[in-house]
Every structure is written in C-alpha cells, then in structure tokens.
Enzyme design. Structure first.
Site, PDB file in Angstrom:
ATOM      1  N   GLY A 169       0.812  -1.216   0.000  1.00 37.43           N
ATOM      2  CA  GLY A 169       0.000   0.000   0.000  1.00 37.43           C
ATOM      3  C   GLY A 169       0.842   1.260   0.000  1.00 37.43           C
ATOM      4  N   CYS A 170       0.454   2.207   0.845  1.00 38.28           N
ATOM      5  CA  CYS A 170       1.099   3.518   0.856  1.00 38.28           C
ATOM      6  C   CYS A 170       2.581   3.455   1.202  1.00 38.28           C
ATOM      7  CB  CYS A 170       0.381   4.442   1.844  1.00 38.28           C
ATOM      8  SG  CYS A 170      -1.334   4.804   1.400  1.00 38.28           S
ATOM      9  N   VAL A 171       3.010   2.432   1.914  1.00 39.68           N
ATOM     10  CA  VAL A 171       4.408   2.349   2.324  1.00 39.68           C
ATOM     11  C   VAL A 171       5.317   1.865   1.196  1.00 39.68           C
ATOM     12  CG1 VAL A 171       4.601  -0.044   3.157  1.00 39.68           C
ATOM     13  CG2 VAL A 171       5.783   1.785   4.392  1.00 39.68           C
ATOM     14  N   ALA A 172       4.741   1.391   0.083  1.00 40.54           N
ATOM     15  CA  ALA A 172       5.545   0.713  -0.942  1.00 40.54           C
ATOM     16  C   ALA A 172       6.527   1.632  -1.638  1.00 40.54           C
ATOM     17  CB  ALA A 172       4.632   0.045  -1.967  1.00 40.54           C
ATOM     18  N   MET A 377       4.090   5.093   5.768  1.00 40.14           N
ATOM     19  CA  MET A 377       3.375   4.128   6.600  1.00 40.14           C
ATOM     20  C   MET A 377       2.406   3.355   5.729  1.00 40.14           C
ATOM     21  SD  MET A 377       2.729   7.337   8.829  1.00 40.14           S
ATOM     22  CE  MET A 377       4.175   8.252   9.358  1.00 40.14           C
TER      23      MET A 377
END
Length: 390
Positions: A169-172, A377
């Site tokens: 998700g956003c952490v990728a 995160m």
C-alpha cells in the site's frame, strides 16, 4: 603482520578500558545506491475537490441521503485538486470488480510505461540498461503482472529480474526504494528501477456510505511514478546520467511492524473488489511510537532530527501529517512538501513519496551534504524509513 603484545610486571592480556570520553558519532557507511532519476505521471482527468464532491456522493450515498458528512470530509481533506484514471462520469458504469480491474490494467499500463520511459530518459539510460524492475501497486491485480507486460512492450532485456509487489500500500514507495537499495548493495554494478502504479479511484465502492469509504473518496488520487537507482559500481557519477542525476544517495533503511495493528489499514477483499479499511487510531499509533523509533534509527548513525535538512513524508492525510510533526517536534514548515503534494494531487498511495522526491530534486534541491529522511506508513501497520544524503 603480527603485532607483538608486550606484557610487563603489572600488565595483563586484557588491557584496561580507556578513560571515558565524549560519545563519538558512528561513522556513516559508504552509500551503495544513487538515485539517478524520478519521474511522475498523472492521468489527464484533473478535477478540483469541489467538482468531485457531489459526483462522489451520487456514487456512494443512497438517493436522498444527507451529504453533510461527505461535504465536511471533502472540505477538511486538505486536497485542492486530483487526477482520476477515468473521467468522473464513467465510474457509475463500472458494474463489478472485473470491470474496475480491467480499467486499472489499461490505464496502469499506459501510465506505467510513460513513467518508466520518462525516468530512464532523465537518467540517460535505456530499457536495456535495467537489471531489476520492482513494480508496486495495491489498486489492481494481474497475472502476468504489470512489470511482465511492460517488459515486452518497452524492450527490457529478456533476462531482466522482476519483483511485482502487492500488499504494501502507501508504504511501498519507501519500502520499494529500501529493497532496491538492498539489492544494489549485493549487485553494485547494476541499475534498478522502482515503478509504482496506483489508481486509487478505481477501488471506490459504489453504494457504500461507510466512513472509511467516504474518507478514501475525499483523500486519494491516481498516478504513477518511477525511480531509477544505480549501484556504487555502475558508473552513476560518470556523467552518463542526465542533469541533476547524482543524488541523493541512500545511506541506510529501517523497517518496522507494529504488533496487533492489522485492522488499522488495508483492504477487505470481496465480490465488489477492494473495500478500504482506515481506522481512526492511525494518528495515535504515530504519536505514541513513531518518534521514538525514528530517533533510535537516527542515533545509530550519530544523528538527531535536528541534523535532517529535508523531510519527505508520505501525505497520509492532515491528521497523520500533524501527528508526525508533533511526535518528532518538527518546525511547522518541515513537511511543507508533503502538504503541497496532498493539495495538488491528493494521496496517491505508494507513488506519493516519489512525487515529493521528484519535486524536491527538481525545484528545491538541497545543498550537497544535506541529510534527508524519506518515510511512509502502510498496512501491517508498518513504517519504512530511508536515510538519504545529497
């Protein structure tokens, strides 16, 4: 050469500890990875936040429903404009997950190819120079994956290493860069590319008036970004790369999972596709734990938050950005780059930190020697830290 040990009458083979001295800063390891280029691509369908509020209400809310909450969420999201994979009027025609995923595939391939082509051109490289392609997306699924489909149409070598990533998700964006760095430490002569393709609008759940769905509908935008990284032996400073390509360098990374937080962020996957999970407890986790872990990571390299000249933070939303600022005790303008990205394009999941990094490299490039911290995160709940130096 062996050094003789001289033992006198009052000596021992275990020397006395040296007298106490002031703590010394740990030597910084030599960087193995240079970020040669970053390129972001946005879909052509750009809308102001105000122009999206009522159409999204038509998609998500029952006829005649009170729209006060929806309008308040859109007004408080700190988003001014967003880009969508499709014209807004086409979303009502996406009748099931299969149709949404087909749209993700078609638009994702176009945007991914454009992002990858642009990044390689900026780095002064071509498709045949790519040794590793990491491709991250959490807004659609495909087998063969996007990277495999792009390899043939772009002319990547048949022996290119590929790593499709789903679930971060956003952490990728941050985690993908960290894993590219890990690879290049072991393959210093190679060139690696991180490609992120996030078409968040295609995961919008119609006729779902849950708070999480309405928050996502107010916050997320679509885009793709590619980053080209080169190992220490690849000649990254030899002049092959394009203007401004020499830096920053990745110095170190740190990953952290937080126990018993799996339901804070992610997807519930069902017949309708990806139903978003966003828990109101995310900012609290950030405030309670993130600052301590980041300071410990910096201390391992003899640094404090005061030494960081450039902060690149995933724009998870106003409450998350405020929590990061508070827990780290940062000046009010430290995360301005994240706030600007959020306002201009919304939260583009994993592509956001690369969008911010590109902006900093091209318009407000730090002085050589400046320390930077790139952080994000994502589901798990997890965080990823990447220590940079220009």
């Amino acid at each position: 050469m062996r050094v003789p040990v001289i033992v006198g009458p009052s000596s021992s083979l275990s020397p006395s500890p040296p007298p106490p001295t002031a703590p010394r800063r740990r030597a910084v390891p030599a960087a193995a990875t240079t970020i040669a280029a970053v390129h972001t691509v946005l879909p052509p369908h750009r809308y102001s936040q105000e122009d999206l509020t009522e159409p999204i209400g038509d998609l998500c809310l029952p006829p005649g429903a009170d729209r006060a909450v929806l309008r308040r969420l859109h007004a408080s999201a700190a988003v001014r404009t967003r880009h969508l994979a499709l014209p807004i009027e086409r979303y009502a025609g996406l009748g099931d997950f299969g149709q949404s995923n087909d749209a993700w595939m078609a638009a994702g391939l176009r945007l991914g190819e454009e992002a990858l082509t642009g990044a390689l051109k900026k780095a002064g490289l071509g498709p045949a120079d790519v040794d590793l392609l990491v491709c991250a997306s959490i807004t659609g699924v495909a087998a063969p994956s996007l990277d495999a489909r792009l390899a043939g149409r772009m002319g990547l070598r048949s022996d290119v290493k590929r790593l499709p990533v789903f679930g971060l998700g956003c952490v990728a964006g941050a985690a993908g860069l960290a894993r590219v760095h890990d690879y290049l430490r072991g393959h210093p002569d190679d060139t690696a590319v991180l490609l992120t393709v996030e078409l968040c609008s295609l995961t919008l759940q119609q006729r779902d008036d849950s708070h999480a769905n309405l928050v996502a509908a107010a916050l997320f935008g679509d885009g793709a970004a590619a980053l080209v990284a080169r190992g220490s032996g690849s000649g990254s400073d030899s002049g092959r790369a394009g203007p401004g390509a020499a830096g920053p360098s990745v110095v170190a990374t740190r990953s952290r999972l937080y126990p018993d937080t799996e339901r804070l962020l992610g997807w519930d996957i069902g017949a309708g596709g990806f139903r978003v999970v966003i828990d109101a407890g995310v900012p609290g986790i950030v405030r309670d734990h993130f600052g301590r872990h980041l300071r410990a990571f910096l201390a391992e390299h003899g640094l404090t938050t005061d030494d960081i000249g450039t902060w690149i933070c995933h724009p998870g939303g106003p409450r998350v950005l405020s929590a990061v600022t508070d827990t780290l005790g940062l000046p009010g303008d430290a995360l301005d780059s994240a706030w600007r990205s959020l306002a201009a394009v919304g939260n583009m999941s994993s592509a956001s930190v690369l969008h911010i990094l590109q902006s900093i490299r091209e318009s407000r490039r730090p002085e050589p020697g400046t320390w930077g911290m790139l952080m994000a995160m994502g589901p798990g709940f997890c965080t990823e830290l990447v220590l940079l130096r220009w």
